[in-house]
Scaffold this active site. Structure first.
Site, PDB file in Angstrom:
ATOM      1  N   ARG A 190      -7.585   7.670   5.173  1.00 54.10           N
ATOM      2  CA  ARG A 190      -7.579   7.818   6.635  1.00 54.10           C
ATOM      3  C   ARG A 190      -7.456   9.297   6.985  1.00 54.10           C
ATOM      4  O   ARG A 190      -6.723  10.029   6.318  1.00 54.10           O
ATOM      5  CB  ARG A 190      -6.416   7.038   7.252  1.00 54.10           C
ATOM      6  CG  ARG A 190      -6.541   5.525   7.097  1.00 54.10           C
ATOM      7  CD  ARG A 190      -5.262   4.819   7.469  1.00 54.10           C
ATOM      8  NE  ARG A 190      -4.201   5.165   6.537  1.00 54.10           N
ATOM      9  CZ  ARG A 190      -2.930   4.822   6.688  1.00 54.10           C
ATOM     10  NH1 ARG A 190      -2.557   4.136   7.751  1.00 54.10           N
ATOM     11  NH2 ARG A 190      -2.034   5.160   5.793  1.00 54.10           N
ATOM     12  N   SER A 250      -2.752  -2.947   5.952  1.00 54.02           N
ATOM     13  CA  SER A 250      -4.047  -3.287   6.545  1.00 54.02           C
ATOM     14  C   SER A 250      -5.179  -2.376   6.081  1.00 54.02           C
ATOM     15  O   SER A 250      -4.979  -1.413   5.358  1.00 54.02           O
ATOM     16  CB  SER A 250      -3.935  -3.234   8.074  1.00 54.02           C
ATOM     17  OG  SER A 250      -3.562  -1.933   8.490  1.00 54.02           O
ATOM     18  N   LYS A 299      12.647   2.237   5.344  1.00 58.27           N
ATOM     19  CA  LYS A 299      12.782   3.678   5.127  1.00 58.27           C
ATOM     20  C   LYS A 299      14.103   4.015   4.435  1.00 58.27           C
ATOM     21  O   LYS A 299      14.164   4.949   3.630  1.00 58.27           O
ATOM     22  CB  LYS A 299      12.682   4.430   6.462  1.00 58.27           C
ATOM     23  CG  LYS A 299      11.403   4.154   7.233  1.00 58.27           C
ATOM     24  CD  LYS A 299      10.179   4.575   6.451  1.00 58.27           C
ATOM     25  CE  LYS A 299       8.905   4.430   7.267  1.00 58.27           C
ATOM     26  NZ  LYS A 299       8.549   3.036   7.586  1.00 58.27           N
ATOM     27  N   GLU A 309       5.090   6.866   2.413  1.00 60.16           N
ATOM     28  CA  GLU A 309       5.850   5.614   2.476  1.00 60.16           C
ATOM     29  C   GLU A 309       5.130   4.574   1.637  1.00 60.16           C
ATOM     30  O   GLU A 309       3.992   4.773   1.201  1.00 60.16           O
ATOM     31  CB  GLU A 309       5.958   5.120   3.925  1.00 60.16           C
ATOM     32  CG  GLU A 309       4.613   4.777   4.549  1.00 60.16           C
ATOM     33  CD  GLU A 309       4.708   4.332   5.992  1.00 60.16           C
ATOM     34  OE1 GLU A 309       5.842   4.200   6.496  1.00 60.16           O
ATOM     35  OE2 GLU A 309       3.653   4.116   6.628  1.00 60.16           O
ATOM     36  N   GLU A 316       7.764   0.042  11.104  1.00 61.16           N
ATOM     37  CA  GLU A 316       6.431   0.128  10.524  1.00 61.16           C
ATOM     38  C   GLU A 316       5.402   0.149  11.652  1.00 61.16           C
ATOM     39  O   GLU A 316       5.718  -0.098  12.808  1.00 61.16           O
ATOM     40  CB  GLU A 316       6.181  -1.068   9.593  1.00 61.16           C
ATOM     41  CG  GLU A 316       7.216  -1.237   8.488  1.00 61.16           C
ATOM     42  CD  GLU A 316       7.285  -0.054   7.556  1.00 61.16           C
ATOM     43  OE1 GLU A 316       6.243   0.619   7.364  1.00 61.16           O
ATOM     44  OE2 GLU A 316       8.373   0.214   7.028  1.00 61.16           O
ATOM     45  N   GLY A 317       4.154   0.416  11.280  1.00 57.84           N
ATOM     46  CA  GLY A 317       3.069   0.287  12.235  1.00 57.84           C
ATOM     47  C   GLY A 317       2.522   1.582  12.774  1.00 57.84           C
ATOM     48  O   GLY A 317       1.552   1.591  13.523  1.00 57.84           O
ATOM     49  N   ARG A 351       0.860  -1.183   0.000  1.00 58.38           N
ATOM     50  CA  ARG A 351       0.000   0.000   0.000  1.00 58.38           C
ATOM     51  C   ARG A 351       0.895   1.231   0.000  1.00 58.38           C
ATOM     52  O   ARG A 351       1.721   1.403   0.909  1.00 58.38           O
ATOM     53  CB  ARG A 351      -0.922   0.030   1.216  1.00 58.38           C
ATOM     54  CG  ARG A 351      -2.067   1.051   1.093  1.00 58.38           C
ATOM     55  CD  ARG A 351      -2.851   1.199   2.385  1.00 58.38           C
ATOM     56  NE  ARG A 351      -2.038   1.805   3.417  1.00 58.38           N
ATOM     57  CZ  ARG A 351      -1.883   1.308   4.654  1.00 58.38           C
ATOM     58  NH1 ARG A 351      -2.474   0.180   5.002  1.00 58.38           N
ATOM     59  NH2 ARG A 351      -1.114   1.922   5.530  1.00 58.38           N
ATOM     60  N   ASN A 374       4.141   0.512   2.142  1.00 57.79           N
ATOM     61  CA  ASN A 374       4.092  -0.599   3.094  1.00 57.79           C
ATOM     62  C   ASN A 374       4.125  -1.905   2.323  1.00 57.79           C
ATOM     63  O   ASN A 374       3.215  -2.183   1.535  1.00 57.79           O
ATOM     64  CB  ASN A 374       2.805  -0.527   3.922  1.00 57.79           C
ATOM     65  CG  ASN A 374       2.655   0.786   4.653  1.00 57.79           C
ATOM     66  OD1 ASN A 374       3.178   0.962   5.737  1.00 57.79           O
ATOM     67  ND2 ASN A 374       1.937   1.726   4.049  1.00 57.79           N
ATOM     68  N   LYS A 433      12.537   9.672  10.463  1.00 54.86           N
ATOM     69  CA  LYS A 433      11.871   8.378  10.329  1.00 54.86           C
ATOM     70  C   LYS A 433      12.829   7.234  10.671  1.00 54.86           C
ATOM     71  O   LYS A 433      13.854   7.068  10.011  1.00 54.86           O
ATOM     72  CB  LYS A 433      11.346   8.204   8.893  1.00 54.86           C
ATOM     73  CG  LYS A 433      10.446   9.351   8.444  1.00 54.86           C
ATOM     74  CD  LYS A 433      10.007   9.218   7.006  1.00 54.86           C
ATOM     75  CE  LYS A 433       8.890   8.228   6.865  1.00 54.86           C
ATOM     76  NZ  LYS A 433       8.283   8.274   5.511  1.00 54.86           N
TER      77      LYS A 433
END
Length: 448
Positions: free
Chosen positions: A424, A151, A279, A144, A342-343, A125, A146, A338
């Site tokens: 989002r 998700s 990253k 970024e 992740e997350g 994504r 992913n 950064k």
């Protein structure tokens, strides 16, 4: 970016009625999460947080994000097959970041032994914001990409119907009809199913690897339910919904990861593809000529990808790293720091960024970070609906994600698709963090 229902934001009785309808619609559509109190049980669930109203997204930038997704799929796949690039790019990082180093060690070991896997599945994504810095027209800039456990494709497949119902209640049926269809769950499942077919064992299964504490189970069930139920014990596809942070691993889990990487099973992602999403790789891709080196003969694809890059800067030891570290310490509000994680919720901003860089500026530890120009989107007003929270209007910013799916058999790419989108939205006071981190909420784009 104005929307046609801005007047409704000031009509408190209408907003309260719409919010009540929205919550019921979310429950009816299955926009659900387990509760914090019972994260591993579905006896009591609640709606996943979401905006009351869709958010405006520039049509041209939305189309640009979709158009470049197949290029990003090609790029991630190319990086995962380029041993020399990963070695050179991550050389400094693995000296100071133990988690990345352990992933890289497994990658190297499996290559030395010889890959057993012949079918490769990528589900990623690519996330963007709409940069309005310096008062210019909005520009699509990548946050970024992913490459593991991307998700909310499942819940995103169900959110537009909720917002359509809200708009109808507010007397905006025409606008409701303009909301785009979106079914990432189906697109992701098609990729998994294609990889399963190419594996060539009819009784083999697809294995989802999930975290022990799993509030977001319904997002995964949406993808699972798109797949056929099959009998058997042989694993054809391993779909990771965890494994991207150090806390997911103890020694037994590291041994299991090596075992899976050695197997013939299709890993989503295989460890090389996970490393492609770090990253440090993101920063290295911004160097002049790097995309052309990784995608030879694909100049137009390289140009489309490069157009989405924000400024990215290395903090490797040396003159270049010294210079950019000094600039960031002097002007911390210009940048995002950064780490290789992740997350969500890991990036550093402002004074916190300055303090960390001051501490590590003369140490090799700084090479575990990269710097990126801070993207400055245009805020808008919306209501963020969360269980047990007051209904109040917030100044918000949004982040658009495009899901990509590709399948490769040997050297032949047999699938390369953009599989849907995720919007989002969060209040402007939150610098970082996604839906799972409790900061952002699910949204639906309304193209303007």
């Amino acid at each position: 970016m104005a929307v046609p229902w801005e007047d409704a934001l000031r009509d408190e009785p209408a907003i309260r009625e719409a919010a009540s309808v929205a919550v019921d619609a979310a429950l009816l559509e299955g926009v659900l999460m387990r509760t914090e109190g019972e994260p591993n049980a579905s006896d009591v669930v609640n709606y996943a947080p979401f905006t009351l109203l869709p958010s405006a997204v520039p049509r041209a930038l939305f189309q640009q994000a979709y158009a470049v997704q197949q290029d990003f799929n090609l790029l991630v796949d190319a990086i995962s097959q380029n041993k020399e690039f990963l070695e050179q790019t991550l050389a400094s990082t693995i000296k100071v970041d133990d988690f990345t180093a352990r992933l890289f060690k497994i990658h190297t070991q499996v290559l030395e032994e010889g890959l057993a896997q012949s079918v490769f599945l990528g589900i990623n994504r690519s996330d963007y914001m709409f940069d309005c810095g310096l008062g210019r027209q909005p520009a699509l800039k990548q946050i970024e990409i992913n490459t593991i456990a991307a998700s909310f494709g499942g819940l995103a497949s169900r959110t537009a119907a909720v917002h359509g119902q809200v708009l109808k209640v507010l007397g905006r049926s025409e606008e409701a009809s303009r909301l785009l269809p979106n079914d990432p769950a189906k697109g992701l499942a098609l990729g998994i199913a294609r990889a399963w077919e190419l594996y060539g064992s009819p009784k083999a299964v697809v294995m989802f690897l999930v975290e022990e504490v799993q509030r977001n189970i319904f997002d995964q069930r949406c993808v699972e339910n798109e797949l056929w139920n099959r009998d058997g014990q042989e694993v054809a596809v391993v779909y990771y919904r965890e494994g991207y942070v150090p806390k997911n691993y103890d020694q037994q889990n590291w041994e299991a990861r090596l075992l899976l990487e050695r197997s013939m099973a299709v890993k989503c992602p295989d460890i090389a593809t996970q490393l492609a999403g770090t990253k440090k790789v993101q920063q290295e891709l911004s160097r002049p000529g790097m995309l052309e080196r990784l995608l030879p003969g694909c100049a137009q694809a390289a140009a489309r990808i490069r157009a989405t890059f924000a400024g990215l800067y290395s903090l490797d030891m040396g003159e270049e790293g010294d210079r950019i570290a000094a600039v960031a310490i002097a002007e911390p509000d210009r940048f995002v720091l950064k780490p290789q994680r992740e997350g969500g919720g890991n990036n550093l901003y402002g004074e916190e960024l300055r303090q960390v860089l001051e501490k590590v500026k003369d140490s090799p530890e700084r090479t575990s970070y990269i710097l990126m120009d801070k993207i400055k989107p245009q805020p808008s007003m919306n209501y963020l609906l969360r269980a047990h929270s007051p209904l109040q209007v917030s100044e918000c910013i949004s982040e658009l994600g495009i899901f990509g799916v590709y399948v490769r058999q040997g050297k032949e790419l047999v699938m390369n698709e953009a599989a849907g989108h995720l919007l989002r939205t969060k209040a402007v006071e939150h610098a970082d963090g996604g839906v799972a981190a409790g900061v952002a909420v699910l949204d639906t784009p309304y193209l303007v």
